[in-house]
Design an enzyme around this catalytic site. Structure first.
Site, short mmCIF file in Angstrom:
data_model
loop_
_atom_site.label_atom_id
_atom_site.label_comp_id
_atom_site.label_asym_id
_atom_site.label_seq_id
_atom_site.Cartn_x
_atom_site.Cartn_y
_atom_site.Cartn_z
N PHE A 194 -3.91 7.32 6.15
CA PHE A 194 -3.63 5.96 5.92
C PHE A 194 -2.54 5.17 6.65
O PHE A 194 -1.64 4.49 6.42
CB PHE A 194 -3.24 5.55 4.53
CG PHE A 194 -4.38 6.01 3.41
CD1 PHE A 194 -5.40 5.60 3.46
CD2 PHE A 194 -4.18 7.19 2.90
CE1 PHE A 194 -6.36 6.10 2.45
CE2 PHE A 194 -5.04 7.68 1.92
CZ PHE A 194 -6.40 7.02 1.69
N SER A 195 -2.87 5.75 8.18
CA SER A 195 -1.63 5.22 8.97
C SER A 195 -2.10 3.69 9.28
O SER A 195 -3.42 3.34 9.50
CB SER A 195 -1.90 6.20 10.30
OG SER A 195 -1.30 7.39 10.28
N GLU A 211 -0.61 7.95 1.44
CA GLU A 211 -1.13 7.49 0.18
C GLU A 211 -2.04 6.16 -0.03
O GLU A 211 -1.65 5.25 0.72
CB GLU A 211 0.20 7.21 -0.42
CG GLU A 211 -0.02 7.02 -1.95
CD GLU A 211 1.32 6.81 -2.72
OE1 GLU A 211 0.96 6.64 -4.24
OE2 GLU A 211 2.18 7.13 -2.38
N LYS A 227 2.60 12.06 -6.49
CA LYS A 227 3.98 12.38 -7.11
C LYS A 227 4.00 13.86 -7.24
O LYS A 227 3.13 14.60 -7.79
CB LYS A 227 3.92 11.86 -8.70
CG LYS A 227 4.56 10.54 -8.93
CD LYS A 227 6.00 10.37 -8.46
CE LYS A 227 6.51 8.95 -8.16
NZ LYS A 227 6.41 8.53 -6.71
#
Length: 408
Positions: A194-195, A211, A227
């Site tokens: 998710f760059s 994330e 997490k």
């Protein structure tokens, strides 16, 4: 392509690095047409901005939007001063999936202009310069960080909270750096799914996030909080042992489950009755420097709820706050020294069908080109079982790629 973006003072680049979790490999929007920037009523204005257009939209949400969700405030030091919200429509959008490349453009551009643009992009050599080493300072000394963890655990023991995401800032003053080269280098090293690379005037966000915050496809919405983290080892045997340690860590598993419950509660506010479910609980995912535990929670969006309702009901994301959410955010303001701003906010897109995909802005470098202030934040979930020393080491493990790029 990245070099070509130097010509524009506002753009959004999203790169999945060919991850299977994303429907798009590479998406970039530039040559801004319309924009929403800052607001006294951000969620209402975002709703109106969306309703006025059927175009692709790109933008970000800062963590400080929490103050428009709940009765909270943000008074900590802010040396970046990102606008609290920014969304825009673009005159040019380049979309890449596998070997297919599509370019969308407005009437302001002719097909000849686009052919020329395509040629320029294909011929542009990406910058292969070396980033000069940056002197990084810690906003919070290790001793103070550990003392803060001890104080936070007092709140945990008294039952004020069950979990809290506590972060610290690393920074550099008077830093002259090329943000375009920095993104290219960090993206290559981290290879995160998710760059993103975002510019709004003098403000840059160089993001290597693993994330996802929230994704909508049709009426289905998913959230995928992280997490549970452990560093990778170059030794295969030790690395397998680390994976097993993470998968059997009661602390990390409980962290994840608590946030899953929080996300389920958030989504229930905008979901069709009975549709909220956990699709995957504490799955093990591997990245360049670390292993993570990731869960997937989904629901069907209620017909009475809009996509802005879905964002507002779940923002800020539980993985970056804690539980209970409001009290955790109050304590974050108390124990952290700097304003989070875009850190632990979100960057993403909304397409013409009103589907969207937004990341969690972590593992990111923020740079104000005018003031030459550079910083990044990193943190983790603090629970009753947290060991302050291990929490500090986890922070350094999460920031390994950033330190490597800036100090090599």
């Amino acid at each position: 392509m990245i070099e070509y973006l130097r010509h524009y003072d506002s753009f959004c680049l999203l790169d999945s690095n060919a991850s299977d979790s994303n429907s798009l490999d590479f998406l970039v929007a530039f040559s801004q047409e319309k924009e929403l920037i800052d607001s006294l009523d951000p969620f209402l204005d975002l709703e109106m901005f969306l309703n006025k257009s059927s175009d692709w939209m790109f933008g970000y949400l800062t963590y400080e939007l929490k103050n428009y969700v709940e009765e909270l405030s943000s008074d900590n030091l802010d040396l970046h001063k990102f606008p609290i919200i920014h969304f825009f429509t673009a005159q040019i959008i380049i979309n890449v999936k596998k070997q297919d490349v599509s370019i969308s453009y407005t009437n302001n551009f002719s097909s000849r202009d686009i052919d020329k643009l395509f040629s320029i992009i294909c011929l542009t050599n990406e910058n292969t310069s070396i980033i000069p080493p940056v002197s990084i300072k810690s906003r919070v000394e290790k001793e103070d960080y550990i003392n803060n963890i001890i104080e936070i655990k007092k709140h945990l023991k008294s039952g004020d909270i069950y979990e809290m995401n506590y972060c610290q800032e690393f920074y550099s003053d008077n830093c002259e750096i090329d943000p375009f080269l920095l993104f290219s280098t960090l993206n290559t090293i981290s290879n995160a799914p998710f760059s993103s690379f975002y510019r709004i005037n003098e403000h840059f966000c160089i993001c290597a996030s693993p994330e996802r915050y929230l994704k909508k496809t049709g009426s289905r919405i998913i959230s995928q909080p992280i997490k549970g983290t452990i560093k990778k080892s170059d030794n295969p045997c030790l690395d397998k042992e680390n994976q097993n340690i993470l998968l059997n860590s009661s602390k990390d598993l409980s962290e994840n489950v608590m946030i899953v419950d929080l996300v389920r509660n958030d989504l229930s506010r905008i979901a069709k009755k009975g549709t909220v479910k956990v699709d995957e609980l504490t799955g093990l995912y591997t990245y360049k420097d670390v292993h993570h535990l990731i869960s997937t929670i989904s629901c069907e969006l209620d017909s009475k709820s809009t996509i802005v309702d879905a964002i507002q009901a779940s923002f800020p994301m539980g993985s970056m706050t804690g539980a209970p959410k409001i009290k955790a955010m109050e304590l974050i303001e108390k124990f952290e020294d700097t304003l989070r701003g875009l850190y632990s906010g979100s960057i993403g897109y909304i397409n013409p069908e009103k589907d969207f995909d937004f990341n969690v802005v972590i593992r990111s470098v923020f740079y104000n080109q005018q003031s030459q202030y550079l910083s990044f934040m990193v943190g983790g979930a603090i629970t009753i079982d947290s060991d302050p020393e291990l929490e500090y080491e986890e922070c350094l493990a999460k920031a390994k790629s950033i330190f490597k790029v800036l100090t090599q």
